[in-house]
Design an enzyme around this catalytic site. Structure first.
Site, PDB file in Angstrom:
ATOM      1  N   CYS A  23     -11.913 109.326  21.201  1.00  0.00           N
ATOM      2  CA  CYS A  23     -13.067 109.404  22.110  1.00  0.00           C
ATOM      3  C   CYS A  23     -14.107 110.391  21.599  1.00  0.00           C
ATOM      4  CB  CYS A  23     -12.650 109.796  23.527  1.00  0.00           C
ATOM      5  SG  CYS A  23     -11.696 108.538  24.350  1.00  0.00           S
ATOM      6  N   LYS A  83      -3.477 117.550  31.730  1.00  0.00           N
ATOM      7  CA  LYS A  83      -3.339 118.132  30.393  1.00  0.00           C
ATOM      8  C   LYS A  83      -2.678 119.509  30.439  1.00  0.00           C
ATOM      9  CE  LYS A  83      -7.348 115.757  28.403  1.00  0.00           C
ATOM     10  NZ  LYS A  83      -6.758 114.634  27.684  1.00  0.00           N
ATOM     11  N   HIS A  92     -16.369 115.302  23.207  1.00  0.00           N
ATOM     12  CA  HIS A  92     -15.661 114.119  23.705  1.00  0.00           C
ATOM     13  C   HIS A  92     -16.711 113.186  24.335  1.00  0.00           C
ATOM     14  CE1 HIS A  92     -13.067 111.832  26.477  1.00  0.00           C
ATOM     15  NE2 HIS A  92     -12.034 112.211  25.762  1.00  0.00           N
ATOM     16  N   GLN A 149      -9.305 120.991  26.889  1.00  0.00           N
ATOM     17  CA  GLN A 149      -8.351 121.314  25.825  1.00  0.00           C
ATOM     18  C   GLN A 149      -8.052 122.808  25.709  1.00  0.00           C
ATOM     19  OE1 GLN A 149      -6.637 119.096  24.293  1.00  0.00           O
ATOM     20  NE2 GLN A 149      -7.804 117.264  24.840  1.00  0.00           N
ATOM     21  N   ASP A 184     -16.585 122.452  28.887  1.00  0.00           N
ATOM     22  CA  ASP A 184     -15.524 121.452  29.028  1.00  0.00           C
ATOM     23  C   ASP A 184     -14.218 122.117  28.597  1.00  0.00           C
ATOM     24  OD1 ASP A 184     -13.590 119.555  28.480  1.00  0.00           O
ATOM     25  OD2 ASP A 184     -14.926 118.199  27.384  1.00  0.00           O
TER      26      ASP A 184
END
Lengths: 141, 401
Positions: free
Chosen positions: B360, B221, B118, B198, B195
């Site tokens: 993104c 999220k 991202h 997700q 990261d």
């Protein structure tokens, strides 16, 4: 036809359709029927980058009137591009600058021309008016 | 989980269509209890946290710190000192880039990222590149969207100072083998930032088992409020890197001659924290834990597999990313020559919310040789009916071209 007559004509064409999907179908058809912009005009300079879709706009002054040609890589956008060109092309810079584009609201396309919609259309309209202003300035000087 | 937990799912779109919400990788809808917990705090407990001697301030502080403990438990971190509240994944990554970069990196030092990152895990490092002259090494991916692990190993040099990779691709749904990534990096003596924006909504994360050095995720999220996120960092790293922002809360003593900083994690939390959002986040994590990742994974895996199968029935369908075995609840696709913006605009008119564009992740689009995709992403409240509505919608749109 003057700019308002063209706008009224477009409003009449769209008034036959209540359903949004039908209106979009019409835009898609208009986009598909529009002749493609020649590759030589698809330059970096003519590009209006809308993040999600791109628009190319070519402007030429012919006999005191501003002639627009444009294209987009997304078909609905291309259909709207075709409408804007149909309304604003081949009028004098002053007429273009004075134009009140009420057809956009009347056929419900306002949201597509808002600055938050990342499709390049809002910027394209602004660019068309900028060309009008630039050519008018040249004419007057 | 009950449907009635998510009031928004019952609303109509354009006064007509039932909402089919498939943009969960961008943000999830909020269960009633999350919003109610935050309302309750504003109405009954609100006061600025820490250092307040009065009743409400102490209650608010207790709630805020209890939320930190909930996050610690959720990630299985060793201690709450390792849990820093931020505004989200982006801020967490920027914090590491700035502070770790300042402490441990100099000109010519390298960070390893990948082609599927991202922008927040690219641009943060590019800013550091501009400030300090570090270098980015980029791990390539296969055409199926899997990390090239053979190439990954080759990217290490004596200048490698950090690996910063996504757990799950927000575009392709690829689940990266984070334990193996960390093991390889540690063999080279290099710490790893994951990261987790997700991954956290879809799978259990145990930062001790992964053994990563930093882990970032966002509240919104994972059914929590917007504007709050988390940076987990091993104490040994957080201790050694300088503060991110200066202000109240993050100091021990201040004078014009010498200022000393607060203990972990407060050293990284300048200013009044979003103590109401932290309550909402904790409530969301409890909601997920109570639902249980076994149930969530079983449901979402079934849904993703069903969606991939049904989508492939559509003429001209191309699905990006790996097969179902390495695939999370995100599906990027393209239908024939239909522009993603056209597809998204028309599905929207049918009440179906997907995301379109480059998500993104422009370098990933370049790698795949495309301008953008349509992306459907699932959450625990989605059903096969949503998938059917999506496929029907796509079929209807396809016939318009």
């Amino acid at each position: 036809m003057n700019i308002n007559e063209i706008q009224d004509e477009i409003i009449a064409e769209f008034s036959d359709f209540d359903d949004w999907m039908d209106r979009y179908q019409m835009l898609i058809d208009m986009g598909s029927e529009q002749p493609p912009l020649e590759d030589k005009y698809k330059t970096e300079q003519n590009l209006i980058d809308g993040c999600q879709s791109r628009v190319w706009l070519q402007a030429d002054m012919i006999d005191g009137k501003l002639h627009f040609r444009a294209e987009s890589d997304a078909l609905i956008v291309k259909g709207i591009v075709a409408l804007l060109v149909r309304v604003l092309s081949d009028h004098t810079p002053q007429e273009i600058l004075d134009a009140d584009l009420y057809f956009i609201d009347r056929i419900g396309l306002r949201e597509h021309l808002s600055p938050t919609r990342s499709n390049g259309l809002g910027a394209m309209l602004k660019q068309m008016k900028m060309y009008a202003l630039a050519f008018k300035t040249i004419q007057n000087s | 989980m009950r449907w009635s937990d998510f009031p928004i799912l019952e609303r109509k779109i354009y006064d007509r269509y039932p909402l089919v919400y498939l943009d969960n990788a961008a943000t999830t809808q909020k269960p009633r209890q999350v919003v109610e917990a935050m309302t309750e705090e504003y109405f009954n407990v609100n006061a600025n946290v820490h250092r307040g001697v009065h009743f409400l301030s102490q209650k608010a502080t207790e709630l805020h710190e209890a939320s930190r403990e909930t996050v610690r438990r959720f990630l299985n971190a060793r201690s709450t000192s390792e849990i820093v509240f931020t505004r989200g994944t982006t801020e967490s990554i920027n914090l590491v880039a700035s502070c770790f970069g300042q402490a441990f990196m100099k000109e010519g030092d390298e960070v390893i990222v990948s082609e599927m990152e991202h922008h927040s895990n690219i641009v943060s490092w590019q800013l550091l590149q501009a400030r300090q002259g570090i270098r980015l090494r980029v791990c390539p991916i296969t055409d199926d969207g899997l990390l090239r692990m053979d190439e990954f190993e080759r990217l290490f040099s004596e200048r490698t100072k950090l690996v910063s990779l996504t757990h799950v691709s927000n575009v392709l749904g690829t689940v990266n083998p984070v334990r193996e990534i960390v093991r390889i990096a540690h063999e080279h003596g290099v710490p790893v930032l994951i990261d987790g924006a997700q991954s956290t909504p879809h799978m259990p994360v145990d930062v001790q088992a992964i053994d990563c050095d930093f882990f970032a995720f966002s509240g919104h999220k994972i059914y929590g409020p917007t504007g709050i996120g988390v940076l987990y960092g091993k104490e040994k790293w957080l201790d050694r890197i300088p503060p991110y922002m200066g202000g109240g809360e993050m100091i021990k003593t201040v004078s014009f001659e010498k200022t000393t900083f607060n203990d972990l994690p407060y050293k990284f939390e300048a200013g009044t924290p979003d103590y109401v959002a932290s309550t909402g986040l904790a409530c969301a994590l409890d909601f997920v834990s109570e639902t249980g990742f076994d149930a969530i994974q079983a449901h979402e895996h079934d849904l993703t597999a069903y969606a991939m199968e049904r989508l492939m029935e559509v003429d001209g369908m191309k699905i990006f990313g790996p097969g179902i075995d390495a695939h999370d609840a995100v599906i990027s696709f393209q239908v024939g020559n239909i522009h993603h913006l056209d597809m998204g605009t028309l599905l929207d008119r049918l009440g179906i919310a997907i995301r379109t564009g480059h998500h993104c992740a422009e370098p990933l689009m370049h790698r795949l040789g495309i301008e953008g995709t349509c992306r459907a992403s699932f959450a625990l409240y989605n059903t096969r009916k949503d998938v059917d509505a999506l496929v029907d919608g796509i079929e209807r749109v396809r016939q318009m071209f």
